[in-house]
Structure formats: C-alpha cells, structure tokens
Design a protein around this motif. Structure first.
Motif, PDB file in Angstrom:
ATOM      1  N   HIS A 161      25.820  30.878   1.979  1.00 33.29           N
ATOM      2  CA  HIS A 161      25.585  31.801   1.159  1.00 33.29           C
ATOM      3  C   HIS A 161      27.097  33.377  -0.336  1.00 33.29           C
ATOM      4  CE1 HIS A 161      22.554  31.494   4.295  1.00 33.29           C
ATOM      5  NE2 HIS A 161      21.485  31.264   2.890  1.00 33.29           N
ATOM      6  N   ASN A 162      27.258  32.008  -0.778  1.00 28.39           N
ATOM      7  CA  ASN A 162      28.699  33.392  -1.113  1.00 28.39           C
ATOM      8  C   ASN A 162      27.657  33.409  -2.635  1.00 28.39           C
ATOM      9  OD1 ASN A 162      31.068  33.873  -1.975  1.00 28.39           O
ATOM     10  ND2 ASN A 162      32.043  32.683  -1.347  1.00 28.39           N
ATOM     11  N   TYR A 163      27.720  34.415  -3.008  1.00 25.89           N
ATOM     12  CA  TYR A 163      27.333  33.908  -4.459  1.00 25.89           C
ATOM     13  C   TYR A 163      27.852  35.239  -5.312  1.00 25.89           C
ATOM     14  CZ  TYR A 163      23.815  37.001  -2.150  1.00 25.89           C
ATOM     15  OH  TYR A 163      22.796  37.565  -1.322  1.00 25.89           O
ATOM     16  N   GLU A 164      27.955  35.538  -6.732  1.00 28.03           N
ATOM     17  CA  GLU A 164      28.553  36.367  -7.757  1.00 28.03           C
ATOM     18  C   GLU A 164      27.090  37.284  -8.073  1.00 28.03           C
ATOM     19  OE1 GLU A 164      31.201  37.296 -11.639  1.00 28.03           O
ATOM     20  OE2 GLU A 164      30.685  35.110 -10.714  1.00 28.03           O
ATOM     21  N   ARG A 165      27.217  38.483  -7.671  1.00 23.39           N
ATOM     22  CA  ARG A 165      26.672  39.411  -8.381  1.00 23.39           C
ATOM     23  C   ARG A 165      27.148  40.759  -9.512  1.00 23.39           C
ATOM     24  NH1 ARG A 165      22.714  41.275  -3.258  1.00 23.39           N
ATOM     25  NH2 ARG A 165      21.424  41.955  -5.561  1.00 23.39           N
ATOM     26  N   GLU A 166      25.704  41.413 -10.009  1.00 21.31           N
ATOM     27  CA  GLU A 166      26.049  41.968 -10.858  1.00 21.31           C
ATOM     28  C   GLU A 166      26.527  43.807  -9.973  1.00 21.31           C
ATOM     29  OE1 GLU A 166      23.462  42.708 -13.967  1.00 21.31           O
ATOM     30  OE2 GLU A 166      23.662  40.541 -14.881  1.00 21.31           O
ATOM     31  N   GLY A 167      27.529  44.296 -10.795  1.00 23.36           N
ATOM     32  CA  GLY A 167      27.508  45.487  -9.913  1.00 23.36           C
ATOM     33  C   GLY A 167      28.703  45.984  -9.514  1.00 23.36           C
ATOM     34  N   LYS A 168      29.001  47.222  -8.512  1.00 21.98           N
ATOM     35  CA  LYS A 168      30.467  47.359  -7.931  1.00 21.98           C
ATOM     36  C   LYS A 168      30.341  46.445  -7.275  1.00 21.98           C
ATOM     37  CE  LYS A 168      33.359  51.192  -5.611  1.00 21.98           C
ATOM     38  NZ  LYS A 168      32.651  52.144  -4.685  1.00 21.98           N
ATOM     39  N   TYR A 169      29.844  46.206  -6.146  1.00 23.85           N
ATOM     40  CA  TYR A 169      30.138  45.204  -5.456  1.00 23.85           C
ATOM     41  C   TYR A 169      29.636  43.681  -5.766  1.00 23.85           C
ATOM     42  CZ  TYR A 169      31.602  48.733  -2.397  1.00 23.85           C
ATOM     43  OH  TYR A 169      32.090  49.702  -1.579  1.00 23.85           O
ATOM     44  N   ASN A 170      30.425  42.799  -6.321  1.00 23.42           N
ATOM     45  CA  ASN A 170      30.305  41.668  -7.254  1.00 23.42           C
ATOM     46  C   ASN A 170      30.476  40.214  -6.189  1.00 23.42           C
ATOM     47  OD1 ASN A 170      32.526  42.084  -7.011  1.00 23.42           O
ATOM     48  ND2 ASN A 170      32.688  41.890  -9.065  1.00 23.42           N
ATOM     49  N   LEU A 171      30.746  40.526  -5.273  1.00 24.35           N
ATOM     50  CA  LEU A 171      30.904  38.920  -4.619  1.00 24.35           C
ATOM     51  C   LEU A 171      30.097  39.320  -2.796  1.00 24.35           C
ATOM     52  CD1 LEU A 171      31.990  36.178  -4.565  1.00 24.35           C
ATOM     53  CD2 LEU A 171      33.709  36.451  -3.412  1.00 24.35           C
ATOM     54  N   TRP A 172      28.698  38.498  -3.305  1.00 30.01           N
ATOM     55  CA  TRP A 172      28.575  39.102  -1.790  1.00 30.01           C
ATOM     56  C   TRP A 172      28.455  37.181  -0.799  1.00 30.01           C
ATOM     57  CZ3 TRP A 172      25.150  43.108  -0.536  1.00 30.01           C
ATOM     58  CH2 TRP A 172      25.368  44.305  -0.938  1.00 30.01           C
ATOM     59  N   PHE A 173      28.576  37.481   0.984  1.00 30.81           N
ATOM     60  CA  PHE A 173      28.205  36.386   1.875  1.00 30.81           C
ATOM     61  C   PHE A 173      27.724  37.024   2.914  1.00 30.81           C
ATOM     62  CE2 PHE A 173      32.861  37.514   2.655  1.00 30.81           C
ATOM     63  CZ  PHE A 173      33.192  37.785   3.375  1.00 30.81           C
ATOM     64  N   THR A 174      27.313  35.977   3.891  1.00 33.03           N
ATOM     65  CA  THR A 174      26.454  35.344   5.034  1.00 33.03           C
ATOM     66  C   THR A 174      28.446  35.220   5.769  1.00 33.03           C
ATOM     67  OG1 THR A 174      25.735  33.702   5.087  1.00 33.03           O
ATOM     68  CG2 THR A 174      24.902  35.780   4.882  1.00 33.03           C
ATOM     69  N   LEU A 175      28.628  35.752   6.745  1.00 34.69           N
ATOM     70  CA  LEU A 175      29.652  35.386   8.002  1.00 34.69           C
ATOM     71  C   LEU A 175      29.153  34.682   9.685  1.00 34.69           C
ATOM     72  CD1 LEU A 175      32.570  34.256   8.274  1.00 34.69           C
ATOM     73  CD2 LEU A 175      32.983  36.353   8.674  1.00 34.69           C
ATOM     74  N   LEU A 176      29.216  34.035   9.914  1.00 36.14           N
ATOM     75  CA  LEU A 176      28.202  33.495  11.252  1.00 36.14           C
ATOM     76  C   LEU A 176      29.726  33.021  11.903  1.00 36.14           C
ATOM     77  CD1 LEU A 176      25.121  31.460  10.895  1.00 36.14           C
ATOM     78  CD2 LEU A 176      25.680  33.611  11.918  1.00 36.14           C
ATOM     79  N   THR A 177      30.012  34.013  13.486  1.00 36.92           N
ATOM     80  CA  THR A 177      31.098  33.588  14.122  1.00 36.92           C
ATOM     81  C   THR A 177      30.103  33.699  15.497  1.00 36.92           C
ATOM     82  OG1 THR A 177      31.618  36.054  14.231  1.00 36.92           O
ATOM     83  CG2 THR A 177      32.906  34.413  12.178  1.00 36.92           C
TER      84      THR A 177
END
Length: 152
Positions: free
Chosen positions: A96-112
C-alpha cells in the motif's frame, strides 16, 4: 466506458467474497456462473482494462501468521519521491505504498516477522536521501471493515 453486463456484475459480486481456494479458481467461478474458465478470464481481463477491477487477491490474518504490521508516514522531498517510493517497494513486507498531499506525503504499510526486522527496515528507510521525517503509526487495536459492493 464499458457498461457492465449482468454476467460482469455477477462475476464481480462473487469475486468480492467467494473466490475459491483451489487449483483452478476461475474454472470454479465459471461453474457457479454457468460458463467455463476461459470465458471468466476474458471477462476479467476486459474488466481490468476498463478500470473496473484493480487486483484480485485475498487477505490473511497477518498476526495469526506471526507477522507484525505498522503504517508508516514519510515526509519526503518532492525531488526524491520516486526514488524513495521505489526503495520502499523493494522490501517484501511493504504494501500500500502511495503518495499523499501534506507534510507526510508518502505512506506505506509494513509487515515483518518480528519487531527487530521492522526496526531495521524503518532505520534504513529513514536514512534514505530525501526523507526528512517519519511517523511509525502502530495500531493499538485492529478494526477490519469488510466492504462489499453488491452490483445489481
């Protein structure tokens, strides 16, 4: 834009909650819909090409399988966005790596499989050129919302 046929709607309704777990799931769907595997696959390819279908997959209970998950928000320089996104995508547990607007502009989920691996990956990501900030947003409680669209 393609109009959905009655068959397409029935197929999409089945895919949302009843994808068979077997060696030939599309043949099984074909049986349920009164047709064959080849017809199902032709329709699925057309639905994807028309933008009605993005992906086919399943969800697993990652915690039950021994994995830990987190949502990560990155603050990334615009000039480094593509390189950072590609670097994140190279981690097998990143989704789910995706670009977003705003200060935090790249979001992703991580499973380990454990916290140590999660921490190591997040340290590496935080050190990537162009990453200015990071928030690790661990869930305290899991809410699973099962949204299905009944097409008629």
């Amino acid at each position: 834009m393609k109009t959905l046929s009655a068959f397409d709607k029935a197929l999409l309704n089945l895919l949302q909650a009843h994808l068979p777990v077997c060696s030939h799931p599309f043949a099984k769907l074909g049986e349920e819909l009164g047709t064959d595997e080849a017809t199902v696959l032709v329709h699925l390819k057309a639905l994807q090409a028309a933008g009605f279908l993005r992906r086919i997959g399943t969800f697993f209970n990652s915690a039950q399988l021994g994995y830990e998950g987190t949502l990560v928000a990155l603050e990334v320089d615009a000039s480094a966005m593509q390189a950072v996104a590609e670097a994140v995508n190279r981690y097998p547990g990143a989704t789910h790596n995706y670009e977003r607007e705003g200060k935090y502009n790249l979001w992703f989920t991580l499973l380990t499989p454990d916290a140590a691996m999660e921490n190591a990956i997040l340290r590496e990501v935080r050190a990537l050129p162009g990453v200015r900030g990071m928030m690790n947003l661990k869930a305290r409680k899991k809410y699973k919302i099962n949204v299905q669209f009944q097409l008629k």
